[in-house]
Enzyme design. Structure first.
Site, PDB file in Angstrom:
ATOM      1  N   ASN A 128       4.910  11.676  -3.551  1.00  0.00           N
ATOM      2  CA  ASN A 128       4.533  11.266  -2.198  1.00  0.00           C
ATOM      3  C   ASN A 128       5.826  10.917  -1.457  1.00  0.00           C
ATOM      4  O   ASN A 128       6.411   9.873  -1.699  1.00  0.00           O
ATOM      5  CB  ASN A 128       3.603  10.047  -2.266  1.00  0.00           C
ATOM      6  CG  ASN A 128       3.307   9.467  -0.903  1.00  0.00           C
ATOM      7  OD1 ASN A 128       3.527  10.126   0.116  1.00  0.00           O
ATOM      8  ND2 ASN A 128       2.816   8.243  -0.868  1.00  0.00           N
ATOM      9  N   TRP A 129       6.226  11.806  -0.577  1.00  0.00           N
ATOM     10  CA  TRP A 129       7.523  11.611   0.090  1.00  0.00           C
ATOM     11  C   TRP A 129       7.482  10.579   1.215  1.00  0.00           C
ATOM     12  O   TRP A 129       8.516  10.223   1.750  1.00  0.00           O
ATOM     13  CB  TRP A 129       8.020  12.951   0.653  1.00  0.00           C
ATOM     14  CG  TRP A 129       8.586  13.854  -0.389  1.00  0.00           C
ATOM     15  CD1 TRP A 129       8.644  13.637  -1.738  1.00  0.00           C
ATOM     16  CD2 TRP A 129       9.207  15.127  -0.166  1.00  0.00           C
ATOM     17  NE1 TRP A 129       9.257  14.693  -2.372  1.00  0.00           N
ATOM     18  CE2 TRP A 129       9.614  15.620  -1.422  1.00  0.00           C
ATOM     19  CE3 TRP A 129       9.451  15.894   0.969  1.00  0.00           C
ATOM     20  CZ2 TRP A 129      10.254  16.850  -1.567  1.00  0.00           C
ATOM     21  CZ3 TRP A 129      10.081  17.110   0.828  1.00  0.00           C
ATOM     22  CH2 TRP A 129      10.487  17.583  -0.425  1.00  0.00           C
ATOM     23  N   LYS A 130       6.315  10.189   1.622  1.00  0.00           N
ATOM     24  CA  LYS A 130       6.176   9.241   2.736  1.00  0.00           C
ATOM     25  C   LYS A 130       6.977   9.757   3.947  1.00  0.00           C
ATOM     26  O   LYS A 130       7.049  10.963   4.140  1.00  0.00           O
ATOM     27  CB  LYS A 130       6.623   7.844   2.302  1.00  0.00           C
ATOM     28  CG  LYS A 130       6.009   7.432   0.969  1.00  0.00           C
ATOM     29  CD  LYS A 130       6.231   5.999   0.635  1.00  0.00           C
ATOM     30  CE  LYS A 130       5.711   5.721  -0.766  1.00  0.00           C
ATOM     31  NZ  LYS A 130       5.600   4.309  -1.047  1.00  0.00           N
ATOM     32  N   HIS A 149      -4.129   5.861   0.874  1.00  0.00           N
ATOM     33  CA  HIS A 149      -2.915   5.232   0.333  1.00  0.00           C
ATOM     34  C   HIS A 149      -2.824   3.801   0.854  1.00  0.00           C
ATOM     35  O   HIS A 149      -3.206   3.521   1.998  1.00  0.00           O
ATOM     36  CB  HIS A 149      -1.677   6.036   0.753  1.00  0.00           C
ATOM     37  CG  HIS A 149      -0.441   5.597   0.015  1.00  0.00           C
ATOM     38  ND1 HIS A 149       0.280   4.491   0.389  1.00  0.00           N
ATOM     39  CD2 HIS A 149       0.168   6.094  -1.094  1.00  0.00           C
ATOM     40  CE1 HIS A 149       1.298   4.333  -0.458  1.00  0.00           C
ATOM     41  NE2 HIS A 149       1.256   5.289  -1.365  1.00  0.00           N
ATOM     42  N   GLU A 187      -3.228   2.848  -7.888  1.00  0.00           N
ATOM     43  CA  GLU A 187      -1.925   2.344  -7.484  1.00  0.00           C
ATOM     44  C   GLU A 187      -2.015   0.848  -7.195  1.00  0.00           C
ATOM     45  O   GLU A 187      -2.435   0.461  -6.090  1.00  0.00           O
ATOM     46  CB  GLU A 187      -1.446   3.062  -6.220  1.00  0.00           C
ATOM     47  CG  GLU A 187      -1.304   4.553  -6.384  1.00  0.00           C
ATOM     48  CD  GLU A 187      -0.267   5.118  -5.425  1.00  0.00           C
ATOM     49  OE1 GLU A 187       0.674   5.740  -5.899  1.00  0.00           O
ATOM     50  OE2 GLU A 187      -0.381   4.889  -4.205  1.00  0.00           O
ATOM     51  N   GLY A 195       6.732   0.746  -4.705  1.00  0.00           N
ATOM     52  CA  GLY A 195       8.025   0.581  -4.056  1.00  0.00           C
ATOM     53  C   GLY A 195       8.711  -0.733  -4.380  1.00  0.00           C
ATOM     54  O   GLY A 195       9.667  -1.128  -3.708  1.00  0.00           O
ATOM     55  N   SER A 213       6.053   2.614  -8.804  1.00  0.00           N
ATOM     56  CA  SER A 213       7.384   2.594  -9.411  1.00  0.00           C
ATOM     57  C   SER A 213       7.492   3.445 -10.685  1.00  0.00           C
ATOM     58  O   SER A 213       8.187   3.063 -11.629  1.00  0.00           O
ATOM     59  CB  SER A 213       7.824   1.151  -9.669  1.00  0.00           C
ATOM     60  OG  SER A 213       7.842   0.431  -8.449  1.00  0.00           O
ATOM     61  N   GLY A 266       6.414   7.800  -5.524  1.00  0.00           N
ATOM     62  CA  GLY A 266       7.111   7.727  -4.239  1.00  0.00           C
ATOM     63  C   GLY A 266       8.604   7.933  -4.433  1.00  0.00           C
ATOM     64  O   GLY A 266       9.101   9.057  -4.550  1.00  0.00           O
ATOM     65  N   GLY A 267       9.339   6.824  -4.497  1.00  0.00           N
ATOM     66  CA  GLY A 267      10.806   6.843  -4.525  1.00  0.00           C
ATOM     67  C   GLY A 267      11.416   7.862  -5.477  1.00  0.00           C
ATOM     68  O   GLY A 267      12.308   8.633  -5.091  1.00  0.00           O
TER      69      GLY A 267
HETATM   70  C1  PEP Z   1       3.518   5.708  -3.725  1.00  0.00           C
HETATM   71  O1  PEP Z   1       4.070   5.911  -2.688  1.00  0.00           O
HETATM   72  O2  PEP Z   1       2.358   6.081  -3.870  1.00  0.00           O
HETATM   73  C2  PEP Z   1       4.264   5.035  -4.790  1.00  0.00           C
HETATM   74  C3  PEP Z   1       3.658   4.762  -5.909  1.00  0.00           C
HETATM   75  O3  PEP Z   1       5.574   4.722  -4.518  1.00  0.00           O
HETATM   76  P1  PEP Z   1       6.699   4.262  -5.594  1.00  0.00           P
HETATM   77  O4  PEP Z   1       6.660   5.266  -6.712  1.00  0.00           O
HETATM   78  O5  PEP Z   1       7.974   4.290  -4.846  1.00  0.00           O
HETATM   79  O6  PEP Z   1       6.314   2.911  -6.085  1.00  0.00           O
END
Ligand code: PEP
Length: 255
Positions: free
Chosen positions: A9-11, A97, A169, A175, A215, A236-237
């Site tokens: 998920n690039w946001k 989300h 999640e 994040g 994360s 995400g990250g």
């Molecule tokens: C997300 O954006 O769904 C997510 C889980 O982000 P991250 O992996 O950065 O915690």
């Protein structure tokens, strides 16, 4: 047997050139990870979906949208409809989300409406649920998850279990660098699968992919995937660097 899904998920990250560069390098590297076991997927921002789809060609890399409008068409400035996504050839879409819930008023009932609209266009929803830190600390995790499942999925027809992907999640792990332990994640994934058995059928529960998000990175993915009910990650990250994304796809392919 359920596939492992590695979903990035690039946001609101990456522009045109970066999207193009990432997709072309991942598509090239995927030639050496020929595996039916893993489904790699990324969700770039709306303006770059078309380029990502063009660049992926016939590769195994799937492209998802990060959200979609509740409305079909008309005077909804800034929104993108399900039929617009379908016209691009999008096959997956994240909905619910926690950032959409927190900043844009997404609710379980809007998730439900979006899901039905996505079904009409044969786009697979990736439905996000998860508890906040305050809810976990107050021992409310199970209740929150069940209530989100009831709210998002009430009267949603699920027959094969492959109609949707669920992403658990925990909001406190997104994040923050703070991952749920594999045991904490597995407990909730098992609860979701049990709910699916009770509300649908054992086959629906057995076939449905349930991803963990919060994360996830190459370093902690192995132990998360070792859990019986964890079928991949919504990431995400760590999905922003092609090298890390590919490392996670490799881990998935060996699982
Ligand atoms: C997300 O954006 O769904 C997510 C889980 O982000 P991250 O992996 O950065 O915690």
């Amino acid at each position: 047997m359920r596939k492992i899904i590695i979903a990035g998920n690039w946001k609101m990250n990456k522009g045109l050139a970066e999207t193009r560069e990432f997709v072309s390098s991942v598509v090239y590297a995927l030639i050496n990870i020929r595996s039916n076991r893993v489904l790699p997927l990324i969700a770039p921002a709306y303006p770059f979906l078309h380029e990502a789809l063009r660049e992926r060609g016939g590769s195994a890399l799937q492209i998802a949208a990060q959200d979609v409008s509740l409305n079909n068409d008309g005077a909804f400035t800034g929104e993108v409809s399900v039929s617009m996504l379908a016209s691009l050839g999008i096959k997956y879409c994240i909905i619910g989300h926690s950032e959409r819930r927190q900043y844009h008023g997404e609710t379980d009932s809007s998730v439900r409406v979006k899901m039905l609209k996505l079904f009409e266009q044969k786009i697979t929803p990736i439905v996000c649920i998860g508890e906040s830190l305050a809810q976990r600390d107050a021992d409310q995790t199970s209740g929150v998850i069940i209530s989100q499942l009831n709210g998002c999925l009430s009267e949603i027809p699920l027959v094969t279990g492959t109609e949707i992907i669920i992403a658990y999640e925990p909001v406190w792990a997104i994040g923050t660098g703070r991952t749920a332990t594999p045991q904490q994640a597995q407990e909730v994934h098992a609860l979701i699968r049990k709910w699916l058995v009770e509300n649908y059928a054992p086959a629906v529960a057995e076939n449905m992919p349930i991803l963990y998000g919060g994360s996830v990175k190459p370093d902690n993915l192995v132990e998360l995937l070792a859990c019986e009910d964890i079928d991949g990650g919504l990431i995400g990250g760590a999905s922003l660097k092609a090298e890390d994304f590919l490392a996670m796809v490799k881990i998935g392919s060996n699982n």
